[in-house]
Design an enzyme around this catalytic site. Structure first.
Site, mmCIF file in Angstrom:
data_model
loop_
_atom_site.group_PDB
_atom_site.id
_atom_site.type_symbol
_atom_site.label_atom_id
_atom_site.label_comp_id
_atom_site.label_asym_id
_atom_site.label_seq_id
_atom_site.Cartn_x
_atom_site.Cartn_y
_atom_site.Cartn_z
ATOM 1 N N ARG A 260 3.675 69.037 -21.002
ATOM 2 C CA ARG A 260 4.973 69.513 -21.490
ATOM 3 C C ARG A 260 4.912 71.023 -21.751
ATOM 4 O O ARG A 260 5.831 71.768 -21.453
ATOM 5 C CB ARG A 260 5.365 68.759 -22.763
ATOM 6 C CG ARG A 260 5.816 67.332 -22.481
ATOM 7 C CD ARG A 260 6.494 66.709 -23.687
ATOM 8 N NE ARG A 260 5.552 66.207 -24.653
ATOM 9 C CZ ARG A 260 5.279 64.911 -24.830
ATOM 10 N NH1 ARG A 260 5.873 63.994 -24.094
ATOM 11 N NH2 ARG A 260 4.422 64.515 -25.737
ATOM 12 N N PHE A 276 13.547 60.144 -16.483
ATOM 13 C CA PHE A 276 12.782 59.282 -17.391
ATOM 14 C C PHE A 276 12.406 60.112 -18.630
ATOM 15 O O PHE A 276 11.240 60.236 -18.995
ATOM 16 C CB PHE A 276 11.517 58.733 -16.720
ATOM 17 C CG PHE A 276 11.764 58.105 -15.370
ATOM 18 C CD1 PHE A 276 12.228 56.800 -15.273
ATOM 19 C CD2 PHE A 276 11.527 58.815 -14.200
ATOM 20 C CE1 PHE A 276 12.453 56.209 -14.024
ATOM 21 C CE2 PHE A 276 11.747 58.237 -12.949
ATOM 22 C CZ PHE A 276 12.206 56.932 -12.861
ATOM 23 N N ASP A 298 17.711 58.875 -18.762
ATOM 24 C CA ASP A 298 16.874 57.739 -19.132
ATOM 25 C C ASP A 298 17.757 56.498 -19.161
ATOM 26 O O ASP A 298 18.965 56.589 -19.394
ATOM 27 C CB ASP A 298 16.205 57.951 -20.495
ATOM 28 C CG ASP A 298 14.969 57.080 -20.666
ATOM 29 O OD1 ASP A 298 13.843 57.587 -20.467
ATOM 30 O OD2 ASP A 298 15.120 55.869 -20.974
ATOM 31 N N ASP A 348 8.708 61.338 -14.537
ATOM 32 C CA ASP A 348 7.662 60.724 -15.375
ATOM 33 C C ASP A 348 8.044 59.265 -15.646
ATOM 34 O O ASP A 348 8.402 58.906 -16.769
ATOM 35 C CB ASP A 348 7.535 61.513 -16.689
ATOM 36 C CG ASP A 348 6.385 61.000 -17.538
ATOM 37 O OD1 ASP A 348 5.432 60.422 -16.977
ATOM 38 O OD2 ASP A 348 6.438 61.181 -18.770
ATOM 39 N N CYS A 388 1.595 56.675 -14.262
ATOM 40 C CA CYS A 388 0.711 56.177 -15.324
ATOM 41 C C CYS A 388 0.265 54.756 -14.988
ATOM 42 O O CYS A 388 -0.136 54.001 -15.867
ATOM 43 C CB CYS A 388 1.435 56.209 -16.665
ATOM 44 S SG CYS A 388 2.961 55.282 -16.642
HETATM 45 N N1 SAH Z 1 8.561 61.757 -20.175
HETATM 46 C C1 SAH Z 1 8.656 61.016 -21.396
HETATM 47 C C2 SAH Z 1 8.046 59.648 -21.300
HETATM 48 C C3 SAH Z 1 8.671 58.766 -20.240
HETATM 49 S S1 SAH Z 1 8.333 57.085 -20.480
HETATM 50 C C4 SAH Z 1 8.053 61.836 -22.527
HETATM 51 O O1 SAH Z 1 7.453 62.890 -22.280
HETATM 52 O O2 SAH Z 1 8.171 61.440 -23.685
HETATM 53 C C5 SAH Z 1 9.293 56.309 -19.265
HETATM 54 C C6 SAH Z 1 10.784 56.248 -19.560
HETATM 55 O O3 SAH Z 1 11.427 55.685 -18.439
HETATM 56 C C7 SAH Z 1 11.203 55.400 -20.738
HETATM 57 O O4 SAH Z 1 11.895 56.184 -21.653
HETATM 58 C C8 SAH Z 1 12.143 54.322 -20.159
HETATM 59 O O5 SAH Z 1 13.253 54.054 -20.988
HETATM 60 C C9 SAH Z 1 12.585 54.989 -18.890
HETATM 61 N N2 SAH Z 1 12.990 54.123 -17.767
HETATM 62 C C10 SAH Z 1 12.392 53.017 -17.297
HETATM 63 N N3 SAH Z 1 12.992 52.592 -16.163
HETATM 64 C C11 SAH Z 1 14.012 53.457 -15.933
HETATM 65 C C12 SAH Z 1 15.001 53.584 -14.890
HETATM 66 N N4 SAH Z 1 15.047 52.749 -13.873
HETATM 67 N N5 SAH Z 1 15.864 54.612 -14.953
HETATM 68 C C13 SAH Z 1 15.822 55.487 -15.983
HETATM 69 N N6 SAH Z 1 14.901 55.434 -16.979
HETATM 70 C C14 SAH Z 1 14.018 54.437 -16.943
#
Ligand code: SAH
Length: 445
Positions: A260, A276, A298, A348, A388
């Site tokens: 980040r 995401f 998200d 992500d 991940c």
């Molecule tokens: N980048 C973030 C962590 C991401 S975790 C950080 O730095 O904090 C993955 C995220 O993907 C979660 O918040 C989850 O709600 C979201 N997610 C899962 N499937 C999704 C989809 N199909 N479309 C949008 N968001 C999604």
């Protein structure tokens, strides 16, 4: 025994859940143990009157001699005595020679996880105090989290404590248990954490799906102290609200801290798309770094609610930020059809491949979003892309991204290989600990 060929992850995955259970299934973003290379086999009971021990099949001690800390059920010749899950057992080779002391779990395909390679070392409260103190002191000496109050204090196998994750958010600790061995020592471990860290609260988030694979019930709640109404973590001076009880994994993605920060340093003057986004981690850094605009997406409305609250907490310019509750797979196509483009894109996603068995399907998911990402980037634009998934190796991930660039018709260079922050160390003998992999790419002008 040859080392398992499939990629597996730390026993206590930390990328989990949303408040709502069904949604939780869709939003998990971390790896969990895969099926072992052999079909499920239940170890044969040996001499019930003998001292409890795990006797390995001929030659199956090899991975343990390389200090890989797992004993698979298929490697076991027989189990002597009448041990119960959580007991510490001696593991011996086919000739009866000591190999390790390990925590037994009758209900898991990983039948034992190693505590110690030393036959003399007592596995008792003092052992856990030593391990926990070492993990904490090791981090303190590495200057891992400047201007931050959040830290992964214990990273399971990589800290010699298979199945234990402890994340710190200011004076709140969140503990996640993913093995029968840690389950057995749960109360003592909580006491030790209380003694060494003196937190206001220790909260348990033992609700990751991997517990089911371990035959353990899901459990959440306060273990020690009182959970404050609001938990906040400061990261590189930015403030984030952490929903310890209902947020994903232990509430926040500490593993992306360094990445980040890197995003912040490259964001100036750019139009950024953060896919995401969860509670806005990358978005807030990009805004502080001077991004011209940041569109964040998200699927979780609750996560976005916290994200906008985080924006306010940090007095960042709301006019440059836009938030969308959307399925990224659909939203990226919409942006493409609208002819939108960006200077920087962050992808992500949650884990698509919990195990190697899901790798092919996951590969299609990664390729899809990355192909769309490449198409949405302006010439010279930057793509931060992550996986991940324990079931996707770094090498495979790079191949998938190369395929996506090819199909998108862009040339791109790898500027950096990215990994989890240093408070998520990877034990050399346990490469599965390196679940988070990422690439910073620059597309050609
Ligand atoms: N980048 C973030 C962590 C991401 S975790 C950080 O730095 O904090 C993955 C995220 O993907 C979660 O918040 C989850 O709600 C979201 N997610 C899962 N499937 C999704 C989809 N199909 N479309 C949008 N968001 C999604």
């Amino acid at each position: 025994m040859s080392k398992p060929t499939n990629t597996r992850s730390p026993s206590t995955p930390h990328r989990t859940s949303q408040g709502n259970r069904d949604f939780r299934k869709r939003t998990q973003r971390e790896a969990r143990p895969a099926a072992p290379p052999q079909s499920r086999s239940v170890p044969v009971a040996g001499d019930a009157t003998a001292q409890a021990a795990i006797i390995l099949k001929e030659g199956r001690e090899k991975s343990l001699l390389r200090r890989h800390p797992w004993v698979f059920s298929g490697a076991i010749e027989r189990i002597d005595g009448t041990p119960v899950s959580g007991d510490t057992l001696q593991v011996v080779d086919a000739a009866g020679k000591f190999v390790a002391q390990a925590a037994y779990n009758a209900g898991s395909q990983i039948t034992a996880r190693v505590w110690s390679w030393n036959p003399e070392e007592a596995i008792d409260t003092a052992f856990f105090r030593r391990k926990i103190a070492t993990a904490i002191a090791g981090r303190a000496g590495l200057n891992l989290a400047k201007d931050s109050s959040g830290m992964r204090l214990i990273h399971a196998e990589s800290d010699g404590l298979p199945g234990l994750i402890v994340d710190q958010y200011g004076d709140v600790l969140v503990m996640q248990i993913g093995s029968a061995g840690i389950e057995h020592w749960r109360a003592q471990i909580a006491d030790i954490l209380q003694e060494l860290c003196n937190p206001a609260c220790i909260y348990e988030r033992s609700d990751s799906d991997s517990r089911t694979l371990e035959g353990l019930e899901l459990r959440c709640g306060v273990l020690r102290g009182t959970l404050p109404d609001t938990v906040e973590v400061i990261e590189h001076g930015l403030r984030f609200r952490v929903d310890v009880a209902d947020g994903q994994k232990t509430g926040f993605y500490l593993d992306q801290r360094d990445n980040r920060k890197l995003t912040e340093t490259l964001a100036e003057g750019r139009d950024v798309l953060n896919c995401f986004c969860y509670t806005g981690g990358f978005s807030l850094y990009a805004l502080r770094g001077g991004a011209k605009s940041v569109l964040s997406m998200d699927a979780s409305g609750e996560a976005l609610h916290i994200a906008t609250d985080n924006l306010t907490r940090n007095n960042l310019d709301e006019s440059r930020a836009e938030w969308q509750e959307a399925d990224v797979f659909v939203a990226l196509r919409k942006l493409r059809d609208q002819g939108k483009t960006f200077d920087m894109i962050i992808l992500d996603p949650p884990k698509f491949a919990p195990t190697a068995a899901f790798a092919e399907k996951a590969a299609r998911g990664y390729k899809d979003i990355n192909l769309l990402g490449f198409k949405l980037l302006r010439p010279g634009g930057l793509l931060f892309t992550y996986s991940c998934s324990g079931g996707i190796s770094e090498e495979l991930f790079q191949k998938i991204i190369a395929g996506a660039a090819l199909d998108a018709g862009v040339d791109a260079q790898i500027v950096r290989h990215l990994h989890a922050s240093g408070d998520h160390p990877v034990l050399l003998s346990f490469p599965e600990g390196a679940y988070l992999k990422g690439l910073l790419l620059r597309v050609a002008d």
